[in-house]
Design a protein around this motif. Structure first.
Motif, PDB file in Angstrom:
ATOM      1  N   ALA A  11      10.157  -0.458 -17.427  1.00 48.00           N
ATOM      2  CA  ALA A  11       8.684  -0.835 -17.505  1.00 48.00           C
ATOM      3  C   ALA A  11       8.579  -1.802 -18.401  1.00 48.00           C
ATOM      4  O   ALA A  11       7.608  -2.707 -17.995  1.00 48.00           O
ATOM      5  CB  ALA A  11       7.958   0.377 -17.711  1.00 48.00           C
ATOM      6  N   ALA A  12       9.123  -1.952 -19.544  1.00 48.03           N
ATOM      7  CA  ALA A  12       8.802  -3.080 -20.631  1.00 48.03           C
ATOM      8  C   ALA A  12       9.618  -4.411 -20.388  1.00 48.03           C
ATOM      9  O   ALA A  12       8.968  -5.358 -21.082  1.00 48.03           O
ATOM     10  CB  ALA A  12       9.506  -2.426 -21.880  1.00 48.03           C
ATOM     11  N   ILE A  13      10.359  -4.569 -19.483  1.00 47.91           N
ATOM     12  CA  ILE A  13      11.034  -5.756 -19.242  1.00 47.91           C
ATOM     13  C   ILE A  13      10.040  -6.616 -18.483  1.00 47.91           C
ATOM     14  O   ILE A  13       9.506  -6.014 -17.484  1.00 47.91           O
ATOM     15  CB  ILE A  13      12.408  -5.514 -18.311  1.00 47.91           C
ATOM     16  N   PRO A  14       9.575  -7.840 -18.943  1.00 52.59           N
ATOM     17  CA  PRO A  14       8.744  -8.606 -18.265  1.00 52.59           C
ATOM     18  C   PRO A  14       9.141  -9.009 -16.678  1.00 52.59           C
ATOM     19  O   PRO A  14      10.437  -8.829 -16.302  1.00 52.59           O
ATOM     20  CB  PRO A  14       8.900  -9.970 -18.872  1.00 52.59           C
ATOM     21  N   PRO A  15       8.397  -9.287 -15.858  1.00 49.13           N
ATOM     22  CA  PRO A  15       8.680  -9.630 -14.405  1.00 49.13           C
ATOM     23  C   PRO A  15       9.536 -10.846 -14.236  1.00 49.13           C
ATOM     24  O   PRO A  15      10.486 -10.614 -13.318  1.00 49.13           O
ATOM     25  CB  PRO A  15       7.323  -9.937 -14.006  1.00 49.13           C
ATOM     26  N   ALA A  16       9.620 -11.975 -15.221  1.00 52.90           N
ATOM     27  CA  ALA A  16      10.530 -12.798 -14.963  1.00 52.90           C
ATOM     28  C   ALA A  16      11.841 -12.605 -15.273  1.00 52.90           C
ATOM     29  O   ALA A  16      12.720 -12.729 -14.407  1.00 52.90           O
ATOM     30  CB  ALA A  16      10.054 -14.107 -15.887  1.00 52.90           C
ATOM     31  N   ASP A  74       2.258   8.377 -16.998  1.00 46.12           N
ATOM     32  CA  ASP A  74       1.538   7.167 -16.110  1.00 46.12           C
ATOM     33  C   ASP A  74       2.244   5.876 -16.513  1.00 46.12           C
ATOM     34  O   ASP A  74       1.592   4.590 -16.191  1.00 46.12           O
ATOM     35  CB  ASP A  74      -0.132   7.370 -16.194  1.00 46.12           C
ATOM     36  N   ARG A  75       3.376   5.956 -17.176  1.00 43.50           N
ATOM     37  CA  ARG A  75       3.856   4.737 -17.607  1.00 43.50           C
ATOM     38  C   ARG A  75       4.749   3.938 -16.580  1.00 43.50           C
ATOM     39  O   ARG A  75       4.841   2.997 -16.361  1.00 43.50           O
ATOM     40  CB  ARG A  75       4.854   4.895 -18.672  1.00 43.50           C
ATOM     41  N   MET A  76       5.014   4.908 -15.376  1.00 42.82           N
ATOM     42  CA  MET A  76       5.650   4.376 -14.322  1.00 42.82           C
ATOM     43  C   MET A  76       5.869   5.164 -13.170  1.00 42.82           C
ATOM     44  O   MET A  76       5.288   6.476 -13.331  1.00 42.82           O
ATOM     45  CB  MET A  76       7.345   4.137 -14.512  1.00 42.82           C
ATOM     46  N   ASP A  77       6.038   4.828 -12.107  1.00 44.60           N
ATOM     47  CA  ASP A  77       5.918   5.567 -10.708  1.00 44.60           C
ATOM     48  C   ASP A  77       7.428   5.594 -10.201  1.00 44.60           C
ATOM     49  O   ASP A  77       8.153   4.668 -10.181  1.00 44.60           O
ATOM     50  CB  ASP A  77       5.111   5.151  -9.673  1.00 44.60           C
ATOM     51  N   ALA A 125       8.400  -4.677  -2.591  1.00 42.72           N
ATOM     52  CA  ALA A 125       7.373  -4.034  -3.205  1.00 42.72           C
ATOM     53  C   ALA A 125       7.452  -3.318  -4.399  1.00 42.72           C
ATOM     54  O   ALA A 125       6.659  -3.174  -5.153  1.00 42.72           O
ATOM     55  CB  ALA A 125       6.531  -3.157  -2.068  1.00 42.72           C
ATOM     56  N   ALA A 126       8.608  -2.820  -4.479  1.00 41.52           N
ATOM     57  CA  ALA A 126       8.976  -1.941  -5.661  1.00 41.52           C
ATOM     58  C   ALA A 126       9.371  -2.958  -6.994  1.00 41.52           C
ATOM     59  O   ALA A 126       9.882  -4.157  -6.565  1.00 41.52           O
ATOM     60  CB  ALA A 126      10.210  -1.053  -5.635  1.00 41.52           C
ATOM     61  N   ASP A 127       9.360  -2.529  -8.162  1.00 48.35           N
ATOM     62  CA  ASP A 127      10.198  -3.397  -9.339  1.00 48.35           C
ATOM     63  C   ASP A 127      11.613  -3.302  -9.412  1.00 48.35           C
ATOM     64  O   ASP A 127      12.214  -4.168  -9.580  1.00 48.35           O
ATOM     65  CB  ASP A 127       9.406  -2.946 -10.497  1.00 48.35           C
ATOM     66  N   ARG A 170       1.024  -1.153   0.156  1.00 50.14           N
ATOM     67  CA  ARG A 170      -0.147   0.060   0.105  1.00 50.14           C
ATOM     68  C   ARG A 170       0.717   1.040   0.074  1.00 50.14           C
ATOM     69  O   ARG A 170       0.476   2.329  -0.784  1.00 50.14           O
ATOM     70  CB  ARG A 170      -0.793   0.003   1.274  1.00 50.14           C
ATOM     71  N   LEU A 171       2.090   1.145   0.742  1.00 44.58           N
ATOM     72  CA  LEU A 171       2.683   2.471   0.881  1.00 44.58           C
ATOM     73  C   LEU A 171       3.663   2.654  -0.601  1.00 44.58           C
ATOM     74  O   LEU A 171       3.759   3.969  -0.899  1.00 44.58           O
ATOM     75  CB  LEU A 171       3.717   1.870   1.765  1.00 44.58           C
ATOM     76  N   ILE A 172       4.149   1.682  -1.333  1.00 45.66           N
ATOM     77  CA  ILE A 172       4.875   1.692  -2.491  1.00 45.66           C
ATOM     78  C   ILE A 172       3.905   1.602  -3.887  1.00 45.66           C
ATOM     79  O   ILE A 172       4.400   2.772  -4.524  1.00 45.66           O
ATOM     80  CB  ILE A 172       5.978   0.780  -2.591  1.00 45.66           C
ATOM     81  N   ARG A 173       2.925   1.016  -3.790  1.00 51.25           N
ATOM     82  CA  ARG A 173       2.251   0.789  -5.059  1.00 51.25           C
ATOM     83  C   ARG A 173       0.891   1.498  -5.190  1.00 51.25           C
ATOM     84  O   ARG A 173       0.214   1.242  -3.920  1.00 51.25           O
ATOM     85  CB  ARG A 173       2.142  -0.551  -5.385  1.00 51.25           C
ATOM     86  N   ARG A 174       0.415   1.846  -6.198  1.00 45.75           N
ATOM     87  CA  ARG A 174      -0.977   2.323  -6.165  1.00 45.75           C
ATOM     88  C   ARG A 174      -1.628   1.734  -7.302  1.00 45.75           C
ATOM     89  O   ARG A 174      -2.912   1.875  -7.490  1.00 45.75           O
ATOM     90  CB  ARG A 174      -1.256   3.816  -6.159  1.00 45.75           C
ATOM     91  N   ASP A 175      -1.100   0.916  -8.313  1.00 46.61           N
ATOM     92  CA  ASP A 175      -1.747   0.143  -9.209  1.00 46.61           C
ATOM     93  C   ASP A 175      -0.501  -0.583  -9.929  1.00 46.61           C
ATOM     94  O   ASP A 175       0.316  -1.087  -9.274  1.00 46.61           O
ATOM     95  CB  ASP A 175      -2.174   0.828 -10.336  1.00 46.61           C
ATOM     96  N   ASP A 176      -0.810  -1.379 -10.972  1.00 47.26           N
ATOM     97  CA  ASP A 176       0.090  -2.362 -11.538  1.00 47.26           C
ATOM     98  C   ASP A 176       1.211  -1.774 -12.367  1.00 47.26           C
ATOM     99  O   ASP A 176       1.963  -2.556 -13.050  1.00 47.26           O
ATOM    100  CB  ASP A 176      -0.790  -3.181 -12.574  1.00 47.26           C
ATOM    101  N   ARG A 177       1.214  -0.313 -12.402  1.00 41.11           N
ATOM    102  CA  ARG A 177       2.388   0.100 -13.186  1.00 41.11           C
ATOM    103  C   ARG A 177       3.681   0.005 -12.698  1.00 41.11           C
ATOM    104  O   ARG A 177       3.810  -0.427 -11.171  1.00 41.11           O
ATOM    105  CB  ARG A 177       2.142   1.680 -13.585  1.00 41.11           C
TER     106      ARG A 177
END
Length: 411
Positions: free
Chosen positions: A362-367, A248-251, A293-295, A214-221
């Motif tokens: 932002a474009a790099i996949p999570p894996a 809005d591409r990244m936070d 929590a961050a990417d 909740r502190l770090i993220r507000r959506d899926d970006r």
């Protein structure tokens, strides 16, 4: 061995390098004596419950810590910091004459703040071999430093050069710092690289809890987080401009505080960068979950010659937590990230290029991001861990003690 440690800061201050080194050396069977000041960092005020007095010592098995008085209030003006440094130099030199006189080797955590104390002690102790662990190289022209006050810059440079010449061995905390130390008069065969480690009891891979999310993220970006000081060295205005360009591409989430926080906040407001958010300083114990929590973790240094040989503490912390990194820095920081394939890098103070890296991140996949994080942790364990660092420092201490014994016998 009987090992002394001279450090301006020591736990309970956030000084895990000297603190963990002392504990680990004692655990390995050495007798360790620490000489330090009373805790006042980072606020410049003495910690609650502490009272400065002469002869304060605490003991545990194989580890003794002696604290000497120094001027507290050094977080403000350059004159106040200088007063803290000089008062520590006087107190440490007086106490160290007896407390450190029969050592096999002395380790000095070399920051500008300890220079005068170290110079006095090294000369006074005479035949005690010394290992300097250089954490920062003085840049006298930097106006935000105490060296800008009167003739401090020249005096400090002279003290450092004398230490570089007189030390039996020098450990540098980043590869490129070696060249700066050599330029200061050190002999090449006495200089070794020992990368800084982090507090591994805290900074390790974790899963983010609901509160951290909740502190770090507000959506899926995509979220790029910077944790630590918002100061002159970091140049976070560059990151704000880069994030503002992506909308809005990244936070971009900035966790922490510092002297430049107001300036950075004002810039974000001026640019109407709604994707830049500020989170107040958190406890170190909270940070691994925030990292998770961050990417990505953002590591930033400005484009200054002395910073190319600096590896900020945020980098080993991020790598130890298996967090992928975006590095806006030059020199060793960018090289370590690229060599480990632990993230993305770009030149410092170039907001357009950093915006490109944010877009790519932002474009790099999570894996693939997770793979970056694993490679970074593997590199940390091999090159930057507590065990690896203490092994190297212990070897240096043994080497200088052995050489001094041989020389004494020959004499």
């Amino acid at each position: 061995m009987r090992i002394g440690i001279l450090s301006y800061h020591f736990p309970p201050e956030p000084a895990f390098i000297p603190g963990s080194l002392a504990e680990e050396l004692a655990a390995r069977g050495h007798e360790v004596r620490v000489l330090t000041g009373f805790p006042d960092h980072p606020g410049g005020q003495l910690y609650p419950g502490w009272r400065q007095r002469w002869g304060h010592q605490t003991r545990s098995e194989r580890l003794t810590v002696r604290r000497v008085p120094r001027y507290a209030g050094g977080a403000g003006s350059a004159h106040a910091r200088a007063a803290g440094w000089l008062s520590f130099a006087g107190s440490a030199t007086l106490a160290g004459r007896r407390y450190l006189r029969d050592l096999d080797a002395l380790y000095v955590l070399q920051l500008p703040a300890v220079t005068f104390a170290a110079a006095g002690l090294v000369r006074m102790l005479g035949r005690v071999p010394t290992v300097l662990h250089v954490q920062d190289v003085w840049a006298g022209e930097e106006p935000t430093r105490p060296g800008a006050v009167g003739g401090w810059s020249g005096r400090l440079d002279a003290g450092l050069r004398r230490l570089y010449r007189e030390a039996d061995a020098i450990a540098v905390s980043a590869p490129s710092m070696r060249e700066l130390v050599l330029a200061g008069g050190a002999e090449p065969d006495r200089v070794r690289t020992v990368l800084n480690w982090t507090d591994e009891r805290l900074f390790r891979p974790a899963r983010p809890g609901p509160a951290a999310r909740r502190l770090i993220r507000r959506d899926d970006r995509c979220v790029v987080m910077h944790a630590g000081t918002i100061g002159v060295r970091q140049g976070l205005e560059t990151a704000v401009r880069a994030a503002a360009a992506l909308g809005d591409r990244m936070d971009l989430v900035l966790v922490g505080s510092g002297a430049e926080e107001r300036r950075v906040r004002d810039l974000a407001a001026e640019l109407r960068a709604d994707n830049v958010r500020f989170v107040e300083r958190r406890s170190p114990a909270d940070m691994p979950q925030l990292y998770a929590a961050a990417d990505y973790q953002l590591v930033m240094l400005r484009d200054r010659p002395e910073l190319r040989g600096t590896v900020p503490g945020t980098l080993p912390a991020a790598l130890s937590c298996a967090a992928p990194v975006v590095a806006s820095a030059g020199g060793d920081t960018a090289e370590l990230v690229e060599r480990a394939r632990a993230g993305l890098s770009c030149p410092p103070e170039d907001w357009a290029t950093l915006a490109d890296r944010f877009w790519l991140a932002a474009a790099i996949p999570p894996a693939a991001r997770a793979d970056m994080g694993r490679r970074g942790r593997d590199a940390y364990l091999r090159q930057m861990s507590l065990r690896a660092g203490v092994d190297r420092i212990e070897a240096l201490l043994r080497d200088v003690a052995t050489v001094r014994i041989k020389n004494t016998k020959n004499d």
